[in-house]
Write a protein that holds these residues in place. Sequence first.
Motif, PDB file in Angstrom:
ATOM      1  N   THR A 124       0.808  -1.215   0.000  1.00  0.00           N
ATOM      2  CA  THR A 124       0.000   0.000   0.000  1.00  0.00           C
ATOM      3  C   THR A 124       0.843   1.268   0.000  1.00  0.00           C
ATOM      4  O   THR A 124       0.293   2.371  -0.066  1.00  0.00           O
ATOM      5  CB  THR A 124      -0.934   0.024   1.233  1.00  0.00           C
ATOM      6  N   GLY A 125       2.164   1.109   0.071  1.00  0.00           N
ATOM      7  CA  GLY A 125       3.039   2.274   0.125  1.00  0.00           C
ATOM      8  C   GLY A 125       3.166   2.968  -1.216  1.00  0.00           C
ATOM      9  O   GLY A 125       2.873   2.399  -2.269  1.00  0.00           O
ATOM     10  N   ASP A 126       3.626   4.203  -1.175  1.00  0.00           N
ATOM     11  CA  ASP A 126       3.880   4.971  -2.385  1.00  0.00           C
ATOM     12  C   ASP A 126       5.048   4.377  -3.163  1.00  0.00           C
ATOM     13  O   ASP A 126       5.108   4.472  -4.386  1.00  0.00           O
ATOM     14  CB  ASP A 126       4.215   6.429  -2.029  1.00  0.00           C
ATOM     15  N   TYR A 127       5.977   3.776  -2.419  1.00  0.00           N
ATOM     16  CA  TYR A 127       7.159   3.142  -3.000  1.00  0.00           C
ATOM     17  C   TYR A 127       7.237   1.712  -2.492  1.00  0.00           C
ATOM     18  O   TYR A 127       6.733   1.395  -1.412  1.00  0.00           O
ATOM     19  CB  TYR A 127       8.434   3.897  -2.610  1.00  0.00           C
ATOM     20  N   VAL A 128       7.903   0.858  -3.285  1.00  0.00           N
ATOM     21  CA  VAL A 128       8.077  -0.536  -2.895  1.00  0.00           C
ATOM     22  C   VAL A 128       9.528  -0.950  -3.143  1.00  0.00           C
ATOM     23  O   VAL A 128      10.127  -0.571  -4.152  1.00  0.00           O
ATOM     24  CB  VAL A 128       7.092  -1.468  -3.647  1.00  0.00           C
ATOM     25  N   GLY A 129      10.060  -1.686  -2.169  1.00  0.00           N
ATOM     26  CA  GLY A 129      11.407  -2.232  -2.297  1.00  0.00           C
ATOM     27  C   GLY A 129      11.384  -3.708  -1.958  1.00  0.00           C
ATOM     28  O   GLY A 129      10.520  -4.176  -1.215  1.00  0.00           O
TER      29      GLY A 129
END
Length: 190
Positions: A85-90
């Motif tokens: 659900t984050g703006d960024y994914v790692g």
Amino acid sequence: VTISIIVPVYDPPVSFLRECLESMTSQQARNWQLVVADDGSTKADVRDFLDDFSEMHADDPRIEIVRMANGGISPALNAALERATGDYVGMLDHDDILDARAIEAFSVAIEQAGSPDAVYSDEDKVDPKGEHYELYCKPDFSPELLLTQMYLCHFTVFRTAAVKEVGGLRSEMDGAQDFDLALRLLPSLT
């Protein structure tokens, strides 16, 4: 900005997995989500550890364990990506660890750069005694270099919407799935 970290798991040594997940729960910043995709682990100690970890963090909505039948690394990553659900994914491997300041540093970099499509960091290795070695200082972004090698590797975060837009990870590229993803995202990165 929220950063989702996705971790595929299949029968790793529990000691490595513990270090990886604890490096996330020990982050100084609080703007993260952790999604662990258990890709059908068969080892009882791994399943027990994940059950205990889930129970220990049951009150933390940022942490989720996804259980699935064994399908390989890309399906596991995609199962976790669906819940990101984050703006960024790692992505982290089960034997990766992040410095306690990593999410904070990435958040600052994202803000200072005006919400870029990707942010990556230098990396090193840690031996069993906790000694750091093989520091890899990465260059500024270079599309030409990325066409020849996956220098971004871990740790990199991409804009989640962009990763989902290109269809996530592809099973036919297992073993080089993160490189394939970076190459498919290259037009938006340049």
